[in-house]
Design a protein around this motif. Structure first.
Motif, PDB file in Angstrom:
ATOM      1  N   MET A  14       0.840  -1.210   0.000  1.00 59.24           N
ATOM      2  CA  MET A  14       0.000   0.000   0.000  1.00 59.24           C
ATOM      3  C   MET A  14       0.869   1.252   0.000  1.00 59.24           C
ATOM      4  SD  MET A  14      -3.444  -0.646   0.328  1.00 59.24           S
ATOM      5  CE  MET A  14      -4.199   0.509   1.442  1.00 59.24           C
ATOM      6  N   GLU A  15       1.879   1.272   0.853  1.00 58.86           N
ATOM      7  CA  GLU A  15       2.760   2.441   0.926  1.00 58.86           C
ATOM      8  C   GLU A  15       3.483   2.662  -0.409  1.00 58.86           C
ATOM      9  OE1 GLU A  15       3.125   4.788   3.041  1.00 58.86           O
ATOM     10  OE2 GLU A  15       1.913   4.006   4.700  1.00 58.86           O
ATOM     11  N   ASP A  16       3.823   1.572  -1.080  1.00 55.13           N
ATOM     12  CA  ASP A  16       4.508   1.704  -2.371  1.00 55.13           C
ATOM     13  C   ASP A  16       3.608   2.362  -3.422  1.00 55.13           C
ATOM     14  OD1 ASP A  16       6.852   0.674  -1.422  1.00 55.13           O
ATOM     15  OD2 ASP A  16       6.538  -1.356  -2.218  1.00 55.13           O
ATOM     16  N   VAL A  17       2.312   2.065  -3.390  1.00 49.92           N
ATOM     17  CA  VAL A  17       1.385   2.717  -4.318  1.00 49.92           C
ATOM     18  C   VAL A  17       1.326   4.216  -4.026  1.00 49.92           C
ATOM     19  CG1 VAL A  17      -0.980   2.811  -5.203  1.00 49.92           C
ATOM     20  CG2 VAL A  17       0.019   0.598  -4.575  1.00 49.92           C
ATOM     21  N   HIS A  18       1.268   4.561  -2.746  1.00 54.54           N
ATOM     22  CA  HIS A  18       1.263   5.972  -2.353  1.00 54.54           C
ATOM     23  C   HIS A  18       2.549   6.665  -2.803  1.00 54.54           C
ATOM     24  CE1 HIS A  18       0.930   9.629  -0.105  1.00 54.54           C
ATOM     25  NE2 HIS A  18       1.810   9.274   0.806  1.00 54.54           N
ATOM     26  N   ARG A  19       3.673   6.020  -2.572  1.00 58.36           N
ATOM     27  CA  ARG A  19       4.960   6.618  -2.958  1.00 58.36           C
ATOM     28  C   ARG A  19       5.083   6.781  -4.472  1.00 58.36           C
ATOM     29  NH1 ARG A  19       7.420   4.069   1.653  1.00 58.36           N
ATOM     30  NH2 ARG A  19       7.652   2.106   0.519  1.00 58.36           N
ATOM     31  N   ALA A  20       4.407   5.902  -5.222  1.00 57.87           N
ATOM     32  CA  ALA A  20       4.465   5.979  -6.685  1.00 57.87           C
ATOM     33  C   ALA A  20       3.673   7.159  -7.243  1.00 57.87           C
ATOM     34  CB  ALA A  20       3.948   4.677  -7.295  1.00 57.87           C
ATOM     35  N   GLY A  21       2.869   7.797  -6.389  1.00 58.16           N
ATOM     36  CA  GLY A  21       2.152   8.985  -6.838  1.00 58.16           C
ATOM     37  C   GLY A  21       0.667   9.011  -6.542  1.00 58.16           C
ATOM     38  N   MET A  22       0.128   7.958  -5.924  1.00 52.37           N
ATOM     39  CA  MET A  22      -1.284   7.939  -5.546  1.00 52.37           C
ATOM     40  C   MET A  22      -1.457   8.757  -4.259  1.00 52.37           C
ATOM     41  SD  MET A  22      -4.358   6.941  -6.156  1.00 52.37           S
ATOM     42  CE  MET A  22      -4.010   5.802  -7.514  1.00 52.37           C
ATOM     43  N   PRO A  23      -2.297   9.817  -4.259  1.00 56.33           N
ATOM     44  CA  PRO A  23      -2.447  10.597  -3.019  1.00 56.33           C
ATOM     45  C   PRO A  23      -2.879   9.723  -1.844  1.00 56.33           C
ATOM     46  CG  PRO A  23      -3.443  11.759  -4.862  1.00 56.33           C
ATOM     47  CD  PRO A  23      -3.061  10.398  -5.375  1.00 56.33           C
ATOM     48  N   GLY A  24      -3.917   8.891  -2.057  1.00 55.56           N
ATOM     49  CA  GLY A  24      -4.388   8.039  -0.968  1.00 55.56           C
ATOM     50  C   GLY A  24      -5.109   6.813  -1.485  1.00 55.56           C
ATOM     51  N   LEU A  25      -5.040   5.734  -0.718  1.00 57.12           N
ATOM     52  CA  LEU A  25      -5.768   4.513  -1.054  1.00 57.12           C
ATOM     53  C   LEU A  25      -6.039   3.732   0.218  1.00 57.12           C
ATOM     54  CD1 LEU A  25      -3.413   1.747  -2.502  1.00 57.12           C
ATOM     55  CD2 LEU A  25      -2.515   3.888  -1.585  1.00 57.12           C
ATOM     56  N   PHE A  26      -7.064   2.891   0.158  1.00 56.46           N
ATOM     57  CA  PHE A  26      -7.395   2.059   1.323  1.00 56.46           C
ATOM     58  C   PHE A  26      -8.017   0.771   0.827  1.00 56.46           C
ATOM     59  CE2 PHE A  26     -10.374   5.472   0.587  1.00 56.46           C
ATOM     60  CZ  PHE A  26     -11.636   4.912   0.620  1.00 56.46           C
ATOM     61  N   TRP A  36      -7.761  -8.149   7.003  1.00 52.33           N
ATOM     62  CA  TRP A  36      -6.788  -7.054   7.098  1.00 52.33           C
ATOM     63  C   TRP A  36      -7.396  -5.818   6.451  1.00 52.33           C
ATOM     64  CZ3 TRP A  36      -4.889  -4.204   3.013  1.00 52.33           C
ATOM     65  CH2 TRP A  36      -3.854  -3.293   3.315  1.00 52.33           C
ATOM     66  N   ARG A  37      -7.298  -4.684   7.125  1.00 52.49           N
ATOM     67  CA  ARG A  37      -7.693  -3.401   6.534  1.00 52.49           C
ATOM     68  C   ARG A  37      -6.524  -2.449   6.658  1.00 52.49           C
ATOM     69  NH1 ARG A  37     -12.338  -4.252   9.915  1.00 52.49           N
ATOM     70  NH2 ARG A  37     -13.911  -5.360   8.691  1.00 52.49           N
ATOM     71  N   GLY A  38      -6.277  -1.690   5.601  1.00 57.45           N
ATOM     72  CA  GLY A  38      -5.155  -0.761   5.628  1.00 57.45           C
ATOM     73  C   GLY A  38      -5.425   0.469   4.795  1.00 57.45           C
ATOM     74  N   ALA A  39      -4.628   1.499   5.047  1.00 59.87           N
ATOM     75  CA  ALA A  39      -4.738   2.751   4.309  1.00 59.87           C
ATOM     76  C   ALA A  39      -3.357   3.381   4.214  1.00 59.87           C
ATOM     77  CB  ALA A  39      -5.711   3.703   5.009  1.00 59.87           C
ATOM     78  N   ALA A  40      -3.145   4.150   3.148  1.00 62.30           N
ATOM     79  CA  ALA A  40      -1.872   4.850   2.968  1.00 62.30           C
ATOM     80  C   ALA A  40      -2.142   6.174   2.270  1.00 62.30           C
ATOM     81  CB  ALA A  40      -0.901   4.008   2.134  1.00 62.30           C
ATOM     82  N   GLY A  41      -1.460   7.220   2.731  1.00 59.70           N
ATOM     83  CA  GLY A  41      -1.575   8.511   2.070  1.00 59.70           C
ATOM     84  C   GLY A  41      -2.655   9.393   2.656  1.00 59.70           C
ATOM     85  N   VAL A  42      -3.060  10.379   1.851  1.00 64.03           N
ATOM     86  CA  VAL A  42      -3.939  11.437   2.353  1.00 64.03           C
ATOM     87  C   VAL A  42      -5.267  11.468   1.611  1.00 64.03           C
ATOM     88  CG1 VAL A  42      -2.012  12.867   3.130  1.00 64.03           C
ATOM     89  CG2 VAL A  42      -2.904  13.177   0.807  1.00 64.03           C
ATOM     90  N   ALA A  43      -6.294  11.913   2.340  1.00 64.42           N
ATOM     91  CA  ALA A  43      -7.618  12.132   1.767  1.00 64.42           C
ATOM     92  C   ALA A  43      -7.761  13.549   1.229  1.00 64.42           C
ATOM     93  CB  ALA A  43      -8.689  11.873   2.823  1.00 64.42           C
ATOM     94  N   ASP A  44      -6.851  14.426   1.645  1.00 67.48           N
ATOM     95  CA  ASP A  44      -6.897  15.824   1.228  1.00 67.48           C
ATOM     96  C   ASP A  44      -5.462  16.319   1.105  1.00 67.48           C
ATOM     97  OD1 ASP A  44      -7.059  18.649   1.119  1.00 67.48           O
ATOM     98  OD2 ASP A  44      -8.986  18.644   2.164  1.00 67.48           O
ATOM     99  N   VAL A  45      -5.021  16.592  -0.108  1.00 69.11           N
ATOM    100  CA  VAL A  45      -3.616  16.987  -0.302  1.00 69.11           C
ATOM    101  C   VAL A  45      -3.336  18.363   0.287  1.00 69.11           C
ATOM    102  CG1 VAL A  45      -3.315  15.527  -2.337  1.00 69.11           C
ATOM    103  CG2 VAL A  45      -4.034  17.901  -2.621  1.00 69.11           C
ATOM    104  N   ALA A  46      -4.366  19.203   0.435  1.00 67.73           N
ATOM    105  CA  ALA A  46      -4.156  20.551   0.967  1.00 67.73           C
ATOM    106  C   ALA A  46      -3.939  20.539   2.479  1.00 67.73           C
ATOM    107  CB  ALA A  46      -5.345  21.448   0.614  1.00 67.73           C
TER     108      ALA A  46
END
Length: 372
Positions: A14-26, A36-46
């Protein structure tokens, strides 16, 4: 038997997808009783507000599986004939020879030959899917437009046909599913959305799934960032959007937990009968909106991975958001994932989307989720 859940590997993927340029995913992955439930990144880039795994999300064309299930329930009750011409039910919407030739089944599996209405409703997407000749202006123009489904259907029916009824390969078209919504309304006496809510969503015990009443997503949710192949830079938030442009074709809001529950029950024969489920899994070749030929059933399609077993499910996109739900044929292993950026690939000089690091990172996530 596949490996049990590797939570560390899932978190890393999940973190690798975020690092590749996806703002957020879950996501939620299930293996039997293991979850298993997980999340990476942001829901609001601002603001940097993080995404969480319980967020509600626009799931796009995953809605089609719900609509197909609702139609099959009516087939089971004898009110709809799967191989009956649509002209018998909706002669004004699909008149003449085409109404006699296109069956309900052909609408559900995209072999009707009816064109996609989307380029006609969104003028700056008129060249869709010749993407290099399109622009994103229509997305802003129609943020609060209330489309009439009958007018959208008429656009698709009036457009040049993309194939002969029942021909192969079929061509994926939202016009088919707006017609199925009109069909449900005709035979049930209530709107498609209300019927699907009562007989599919509530029957499955889904607590956080429903059709939006307006342009807003109720409850905790992410912003949805649309790039339109790099033409919107930086990507713009389209989380506030009137979804009447897709209706019972792609407007549902859900959670990754609810999606796994729904597909688990569906593939166990608890939403439609086992015989209806067998019909849903009869596939034909269909050209997707991305121009790829896939196998498509009745609102379901199989996904083959790099390991054993077939997964059944559906994907979906809206402006800025996407989701994918897949369940192994035996029902044991499941993945549902949501992302908050769409059309991240830039185009080459011929208009073909170019590879992006997000593509490989998502493929790795799917592999880890499906096979451990």
């Amino acid at each position: 038997m596949k490996s049990p859940l590797d939570c560390a590997a899932l978190n890393a993927a999940m973190e690798d997808v975020h690092r590749a340029g996806m703002p957020g995913l879950f996501a939620e992955v299930r293996d039997g009783d293991q979850v298993w439930r997980g999340a990476a990144g942001v829901a609001d880039v601002a603001t940097g507000r993080p995404v969480t795994a319980d967020m509600r999300h626009r799931v796009g064309s995953i809605t089609k599986t719900f609509t197909a299930a609702a139609v099959l329930q009516q087939v089971e009750s004898g009110r709809i004939g799967l191989d009956t011409p649509i002209g018998r039910y909706l002669p004004k919407l699909v008149p003449g020879e085409r109404g006699d030739a296109i069956t309900v089944r052909m609408l559900i599996n995209h072999t009707s030959g009816l064109a996609e209405y989307l380029p006609y409703a969104y003028p700056s997407l008129r060249a869709f899917p010749a993407l290099a000749d399109t622009g994103p202006q229509s997305l802003d123009d129609h943020r609060f437009t209330r489309f009439d489904p009958t007018e959208l259907i008429e656009m698709g029916v009036a457009a040049p046909a993309v194939g002969a009824p029942g021909g192969a390969p079929g061509v994926y078209s939202n016009t088919n599913y707006l017609l199925l919504g009109a069909l449900l309304e005709q035979v049930t006496g209530t709107t498609a959305e209300r019927y699907i809510t009562r007989n599919v969503i509530e029957r499955a015990g889904l607590r956080d799934t429903g059709f939006p009443a307006g342009p807003y997503v109720d409850g905790p949710h992410s912003q949805l960032y649309e790039s339109w192949f790099g033409m919107i830079d930086p990507p713009r938030d389209y989380s506030v959007y009137d979804m009447s442009w897709v209706g019972p074709s792609a407007s549902l809001i859900s959670t990754v937990k609810d999606l796994n529950r729904f597909f688990g029950l569906l593939l166990a024969g608890e939403i439609v009968s086992p015989s209806s489920l067998a019909q849903m899994r009869r596939t034909v070749p269909v050209v997707s909106q991305e121009g790829k030929t896939i196998r498509y059933g009745l609102g379901l399609h199989p996904m083959e991975g790099p390991g054993p077993g077939t997964f059944w499910g559906h994907g979906g996109t809206v402006w800025g958001g996407g989701a994918l739900a897949m369940t192994r044929a035996d029902g044991r292993r499941q993945l549902s994932v949501a992302v908050n950026l769409q059309r991240w690939n830039r185009l080459d000089s011929s208009g073909k989307p170019q590879p992006h690091p997000i593509d490989d990172a998502l493929a790795t996530l799917f592999r880890v989720a499906m096979y451990g």
